[in-house]
Structures are given as C-alpha cells and as structure tokens.
Design a protein around this motif. Structure first.
Motif, PDB file in Angstrom:
ATOM      1  N   PHE A   6       0.832  -1.190   0.000  1.00  0.00           N
ATOM      2  CA  PHE A   6       0.000   0.000   0.000  1.00  0.00           C
ATOM      3  C   PHE A   6       0.870   1.243   0.000  1.00  0.00           C
ATOM      4  CE2 PHE A   6      -2.979  -3.139   1.423  1.00  0.00           C
ATOM      5  CZ  PHE A   6      -4.204  -2.699   0.943  1.00  0.00           C
ATOM      6  N   ALA A   7       0.383   2.280  -0.664  1.00  0.00           N
ATOM      7  CA  ALA A   7       1.114   3.544  -0.730  1.00  0.00           C
ATOM      8  C   ALA A   7       1.044   4.264   0.610  1.00  0.00           C
ATOM      9  CB  ALA A   7       0.528   4.436  -1.814  1.00  0.00           C
ATOM     10  N   LYS A   8       2.174   4.790   1.017  1.00  0.00           N
ATOM     11  CA  LYS A   8       2.233   5.616   2.212  1.00  0.00           C
ATOM     12  C   LYS A   8       2.425   7.056   1.731  1.00  0.00           C
ATOM     13  CE  LYS A   8       4.524   5.904   6.660  1.00  0.00           C
ATOM     14  NZ  LYS A   8       5.584   5.302   7.489  1.00  0.00           N
ATOM     15  N   VAL A   9       1.307   7.720   1.495  1.00  0.00           N
ATOM     16  CA  VAL A   9       1.320   9.118   1.056  1.00  0.00           C
ATOM     17  C   VAL A   9       1.286   9.959   2.325  1.00  0.00           C
ATOM     18  CG1 VAL A   9       0.108  10.883  -0.274  1.00  0.00           C
ATOM     19  CG2 VAL A   9       0.143   8.519  -1.084  1.00  0.00           C
ATOM     20  N   LYS A  10       2.351  10.719   2.551  1.00  0.00           N
ATOM     21  CA  LYS A  10       2.534  11.378   3.840  1.00  0.00           C
ATOM     22  C   LYS A  10       1.657  12.588   4.115  1.00  0.00           C
ATOM     23  CE  LYS A  10       6.949   9.817   5.283  1.00  0.00           C
ATOM     24  NZ  LYS A  10       7.860  10.098   6.321  1.00  0.00           N
ATOM     25  N   SER A  11       1.222  13.291   3.087  1.00  0.00           N
ATOM     26  CA  SER A  11       0.505  14.533   3.369  1.00  0.00           C
ATOM     27  C   SER A  11      -0.639  14.768   2.380  1.00  0.00           C
ATOM     28  CB  SER A  11       1.475  15.711   3.295  1.00  0.00           C
ATOM     29  OG  SER A  11       1.898  15.903   1.956  1.00  0.00           O
ATOM     30  N   PRO A  12      -1.581  15.609   2.793  1.00  0.00           N
ATOM     31  CA  PRO A  12      -2.659  15.989   1.867  1.00  0.00           C
ATOM     32  C   PRO A  12      -2.110  16.694   0.623  1.00  0.00           C
ATOM     33  CG  PRO A  12      -3.259  16.555   4.115  1.00  0.00           C
ATOM     34  CD  PRO A  12      -1.821  16.118   4.144  1.00  0.00           C
ATOM     35  N   GLU A  13      -1.000  17.398   0.775  1.00  0.00           N
ATOM     36  CA  GLU A  13      -0.391  18.087  -0.367  1.00  0.00           C
ATOM     37  C   GLU A  13       0.111  17.083  -1.401  1.00  0.00           C
ATOM     38  OE1 GLU A  13       0.450  18.775   2.882  1.00  0.00           O
ATOM     39  OE2 GLU A  13      -0.720  20.633   3.012  1.00  0.00           O
ATOM     40  N   ASP A  14       0.780  16.016  -0.933  1.00  0.00           N
ATOM     41  CA  ASP A  14       1.234  14.971  -1.855  1.00  0.00           C
ATOM     42  C   ASP A  14       0.043  14.299  -2.534  1.00  0.00           C
ATOM     43  OD1 ASP A  14       3.874  15.464  -1.311  1.00  0.00           O
ATOM     44  OD2 ASP A  14       4.209  13.643  -0.137  1.00  0.00           O
ATOM     45  N   HIS A  15      -1.004  14.055  -1.754  1.00  0.00           N
ATOM     46  CA  HIS A  15      -2.226  13.442  -2.297  1.00  0.00           C
ATOM     47  C   HIS A  15      -2.796  14.322  -3.413  1.00  0.00           C
ATOM     48  CE1 HIS A  15      -5.980  11.167  -2.336  1.00  0.00           C
ATOM     49  NE2 HIS A  15      -6.643  12.294  -2.165  1.00  0.00           N
ATOM     50  N   ALA A  16      -2.861  15.630  -3.178  1.00  0.00           N
ATOM     51  CA  ALA A  16      -3.386  16.568  -4.181  1.00  0.00           C
ATOM     52  C   ALA A  16      -2.502  16.578  -5.430  1.00  0.00           C
ATOM     53  CB  ALA A  16      -3.484  17.970  -3.585  1.00  0.00           C
ATOM     54  N   THR A  17      -1.197  16.471  -5.243  1.00  0.00           N
ATOM     55  CA  THR A  17      -0.280  16.430  -6.384  1.00  0.00           C
ATOM     56  C   THR A  17      -0.504  15.165  -7.198  1.00  0.00           C
ATOM     57  OG1 THR A  17       1.355  17.717  -5.155  1.00  0.00           O
ATOM     58  CG2 THR A  17       2.147  16.514  -7.079  1.00  0.00           C
ATOM     59  N   PHE A  18      -0.676  14.037  -6.522  1.00  0.00           N
ATOM     60  CA  PHE A  18      -0.964  12.785  -7.238  1.00  0.00           C
ATOM     61  C   PHE A  18      -2.277  12.903  -8.008  1.00  0.00           C
ATOM     62  CE2 PHE A  18       1.839  10.449  -4.086  1.00  0.00           C
ATOM     63  CZ  PHE A  18       2.825  10.168  -5.007  1.00  0.00           C
ATOM     64  N   GLN A  19      -3.272  13.565  -7.435  1.00  0.00           N
ATOM     65  CA  GLN A  19      -4.546  13.733  -8.131  1.00  0.00           C
ATOM     66  C   GLN A  19      -4.367  14.504  -9.439  1.00  0.00           C
ATOM     67  OE1 GLN A  19      -6.803  15.529  -4.916  1.00  0.00           O
ATOM     68  NE2 GLN A  19      -8.058  13.689  -4.741  1.00  0.00           N
ATOM     69  N   GLN A  20      -3.443  15.446  -9.442  1.00  0.00           N
ATOM     70  CA  GLN A  20      -3.204  16.250 -10.638  1.00  0.00           C
ATOM     71  C   GLN A  20      -2.354  15.514 -11.668  1.00  0.00           C
ATOM     72  OE1 GLN A  20      -1.323  19.710  -9.031  1.00  0.00           O
ATOM     73  NE2 GLN A  20      -3.229  20.586  -8.260  1.00  0.00           N
ATOM     74  N   LYS A  21      -1.392  14.714 -11.202  1.00  0.00           N
ATOM     75  CA  LYS A  21      -0.417  14.123 -12.110  1.00  0.00           C
ATOM     76  C   LYS A  21      -0.702  12.684 -12.531  1.00  0.00           C
ATOM     77  CE  LYS A  21       3.386  17.081 -10.873  1.00  0.00           C
ATOM     78  NZ  LYS A  21       4.816  17.172 -10.739  1.00  0.00           N
TER      79      LYS A  21
END
Length: 86
Positions: A6-21
């Motif tokens: 499972f992915a360990k995405v550390k922050s909401p900011e990283d999550h938002a970046t993944f949503q864009q990219k």
C-alpha cells in the motif's frame, strides 16, 4: 502468507499532487482516501495477508515513470509501489 503493498502518502499536499499528475487517481479528499485504504488493509489482514507500507512521493513517482518509460496513470502508480518495496 501473501504480502499486499500500500502507498504511504505522507501529506494531503502529496495526495493533491498525485490527483493532478496521476490519471485515474482517486479524486476524494486525503482523509477519505486514507479511510478507504485503511479499510482495504484491514480486509487483507483478516485474510491473513501481510501488509507493507511503501513510502512514495510525487518526485519518486515521476522519476519512476521517466526511468521505466511508463505513463503516469493509476496502473503505473500501483506497479511503482510494488517495485519500490524491494
């Protein structure tokens, strides 16, 4: 016993970046995504699977895509998690 990654995405900011990219990445909030992932992990654990969290950042994923020549989509994201575990 199988291992589920499972992915360990550390922050909401990283999550938002993944949503864009990352094409087809979940569009829900970070908190909702985290809740769903925890639910999936509990389900796998109940089936006697081991869980391994793999830290991934947008920069690491972008580097992975360039290295492998794969598109930035959800399938590549999930494959990157598995590959980065080793």
């Amino acid at each position: 016993m199988s291992v589920q990654y499972f992915a360990k995405v550390k922050s909401p900011e990283d999550h938002a970046t993944f949503q864009q990219k990352v094409r087809h990445y979940p569009s829900c909030t970070y908190e909702e995504w985290l809740f769903r992932e925890q639910k999936k992990m509990a389900d796998w654990k109940s089936r006697r699977h081991a869980i391994r969290m793999v830290e991934i950042t947008p920069a690491k994923f972008e580097e992975y895509c360039k290295k492998t020549g794969k598109p930035s989509d959800l399938t590549t994201f999930l494959k990157a998690i598995t590959d980065m575990a080793f």
